[in-house]
Design a protein around this motif. Structure first.
Motif, PDB file in Angstrom:
ATOM      1  N   LEU A  23      18.957  11.651 -46.912  1.00 41.18           N
ATOM      2  CA  LEU A  23      18.263  10.390 -46.627  1.00 41.18           C
ATOM      3  C   LEU A  23      18.333   9.446 -47.826  1.00 41.18           C
ATOM      4  CD1 LEU A  23      15.180  11.810 -44.700  1.00 41.18           C
ATOM      5  CD2 LEU A  23      17.172  10.649 -43.740  1.00 41.18           C
ATOM      6  N   ILE A  24      18.187  10.009 -49.019  1.00 43.91           N
ATOM      7  CA  ILE A  24      18.347   9.177 -50.226  1.00 43.91           C
ATOM      8  C   ILE A  24      19.747   8.570 -50.240  1.00 43.91           C
ATOM      9  CG2 ILE A  24      18.474   9.208 -52.755  1.00 43.91           C
ATOM     10  CD1 ILE A  24      16.367  11.412 -52.747  1.00 43.91           C
ATOM     11  N   GLU A  25      20.733   9.399 -49.915  1.00 46.41           N
ATOM     12  CA  GLU A  25      22.128   8.959 -49.915  1.00 46.41           C
ATOM     13  C   GLU A  25      22.336   7.809 -48.915  1.00 46.41           C
ATOM     14  OE1 GLU A  25      23.983  10.431 -52.107  1.00 46.41           O
ATOM     15  OE2 GLU A  25      25.989   9.721 -51.570  1.00 46.41           O
ATOM     16  N   LEU A  26      21.790   7.963 -47.722  1.00 46.22           N
ATOM     17  CA  LEU A  26      21.931   6.941 -46.673  1.00 46.22           C
ATOM     18  C   LEU A  26      21.357   5.602 -47.142  1.00 46.22           C
ATOM     19  CD1 LEU A  26      22.524   6.270 -43.614  1.00 46.22           C
ATOM     20  CD2 LEU A  26      20.145   6.896 -43.170  1.00 46.22           C
ATOM     21  N   SER A  27      20.153   5.646 -47.679  1.00 51.14           N
ATOM     22  CA  SER A  27      19.473   4.412 -48.078  1.00 51.14           C
ATOM     23  C   SER A  27      20.112   3.817 -49.339  1.00 51.14           C
ATOM     24  CB  SER A  27      17.988   4.721 -48.306  1.00 51.14           C
ATOM     25  OG  SER A  27      17.286   3.573 -48.671  1.00 51.14           O
ATOM     26  N   TYR A  28      20.490   4.684 -50.282  1.00 53.90           N
ATOM     27  CA  TYR A  28      21.132   4.206 -51.519  1.00 53.90           C
ATOM     28  C   TYR A  28      22.465   3.523 -51.200  1.00 53.90           C
ATOM     29  CZ  TYR A  28      23.417   4.251 -56.070  1.00 53.90           C
ATOM     30  OH  TYR A  28      24.072   3.871 -57.211  1.00 53.90           O
ATOM     31  N   ASN A  29      23.276   4.173 -50.357  1.00 52.92           N
ATOM     32  CA  ASN A  29      24.569   3.577 -49.991  1.00 52.92           C
ATOM     33  C   ASN A  29      24.372   2.240 -49.274  1.00 52.92           C
ATOM     34  OD1 ASN A  29      26.009   5.650 -51.134  1.00 52.92           O
ATOM     35  ND2 ASN A  29      26.210   6.805 -49.229  1.00 52.92           N
TER      36      ASN A  29
END
Ligand code: ZN
Length: 328
Positions: A223-229
């Motif tokens: 989820l961090i990856e999704l939002s960061y990207n």
């Protein structure tokens, strides 16, 4: 040569990144300070404000803001990126969901996002917002506000935009939503009764993208990856961060949310996962009485996306236990 950024007594030179603290409220025993990192680029360009933690227990957004602070290289920035990773400092410290913990006079505790632009002569809550709004929000050309499901809910990832009817502005909102790469976007046109951060940004012509990723106090790497990207690709798309943005598909736009309420108290057992596409009449869950018997079946009143649900099985009659997004 790009200018120095001056904020309060702090100076941030071109090509530098600096963490500062902005005083926002005098408390009985200390000053409440807003942590802020200023990334002053090497080339000219707009100022983007990234905020998180308006709701102090939406942790994925906070994690993303902290990662943005660590990873963005000022030499690759045209303009400036201001990152305020926790707007509701007291809510975060006290692990309090939804609201700013100091009461807004006799109105009780309030959602921080709803009372912008604050008031320099108002309650502690409004005074705090006044400092944040006048020193940060109103100085920005773009705003990315990171949220997610709060402690009590499962929320499927989505973005939110607030069109105004002005084509150029609305096109920018859609460009940001698309660049995020997040599949679903709630588009809620503003009207004359709209208030809070969304309405104030529109008045000043600041395009605002809300990114909603995360749920129930859980911090997960994907989820961090999704939002960061999403944040990084939006920054590249609006030209603040160097590098070629990834071309993303158009999001599926959502026009409204229907709340499904229980009519019985008991134990809510959800049988269809949040994030599922559902059909009218489909069974989504049940309420189990404390004698162990199923006392109510919950069915979908419309077709749509099961976007949000209660993660707390303890249910009263009247609780909004499921929210269904309806597509345009
Ligand atoms: Zn939130």
């Amino acid at each position: 040569m790009r200018n120095i950024i001056n904020i309060e007594s702090f100076k941030v030179y071109s090509g530098a990144k600096k963490g500062v603290k902005i005083p926002v409220l005098d408390r009985p025993a200390h000053t409440l300070e807003l942590p802020l990192t200023i990334i002053n680029g090497s080339n000219d360009g707009p100022t983007v404000l990234i905020t998180a933690g308006t709701h102090g227990t939406e942790y994925v957004g906070i994690a993303v803001a902290l990662r943005v602070i660590r990873e963005i290289d000022p030499s690759k920035v045209s303009g400036a990126v201001f990152v305020a990773p926790i707007i509701n400092i007291l809510g975060y410290e006290l692990r309090e969901k939804d609201t700013f913990p100091i009461e807004d006079d006799y109105n009780g505790k309030q959602n921080m996002g709803a009372l912008y632009p604050g008031d320099p002569e108002g309650s502690p809550h409004r005074l705090t917002l006044h400092h944040i709004f006048s020193k940060l929000v109103s100085k920005s050309q773009y705003l990315i506000d990171l949220h997610g499901g709060d402690l009590y809910e499962y929320l499927h990832p989505c973005t939110m935009i607030y069109p105004t009817g002005k084509k150029e502005f609305d096109d920018t909102l859609k460009k940001m939503a698309k660049a995020s790469g997040i599949e679903y976007c709630i588009s809620q046109p503003l009207n004359k009764n709209s208030k809070g951060l969304t309405a104030e940004c529109a008045k000043l012509g600041i395009p605002l993208l809300v990114i909603e990723v995360g749920s129930a106090g859980i911090v997960k790497e994907d989820l961090i990856e999704l939002s960061y990207n999403a944040v990084i690709n939006v920054l590249k798309t609006i030209g603040v961060l160097s590098g070629r943005p990834k071309t993303q598909p158009e999001p599926k736009y959502i026009k409204g949310i229907t709340v499904v309420r229980s009519t019985k108290g008991g134990f809510f057992h959800q049988t269809v996962e949040t994030g599922s596409l559902i059909s009218k009449g489909e069974k989504l869950g049940e309420i189990i009485g404390l004698d162990g018997q199923v006392i109510e079946e919950i069915h979908a009143p419309i077709n749509g996306l099961l976007i949000q649900s209660s993660c707390n099985p303890s249910t009263n009659s009247g609780d909004g236990i499921i929210r269904i997004a309806e597509f345009y």
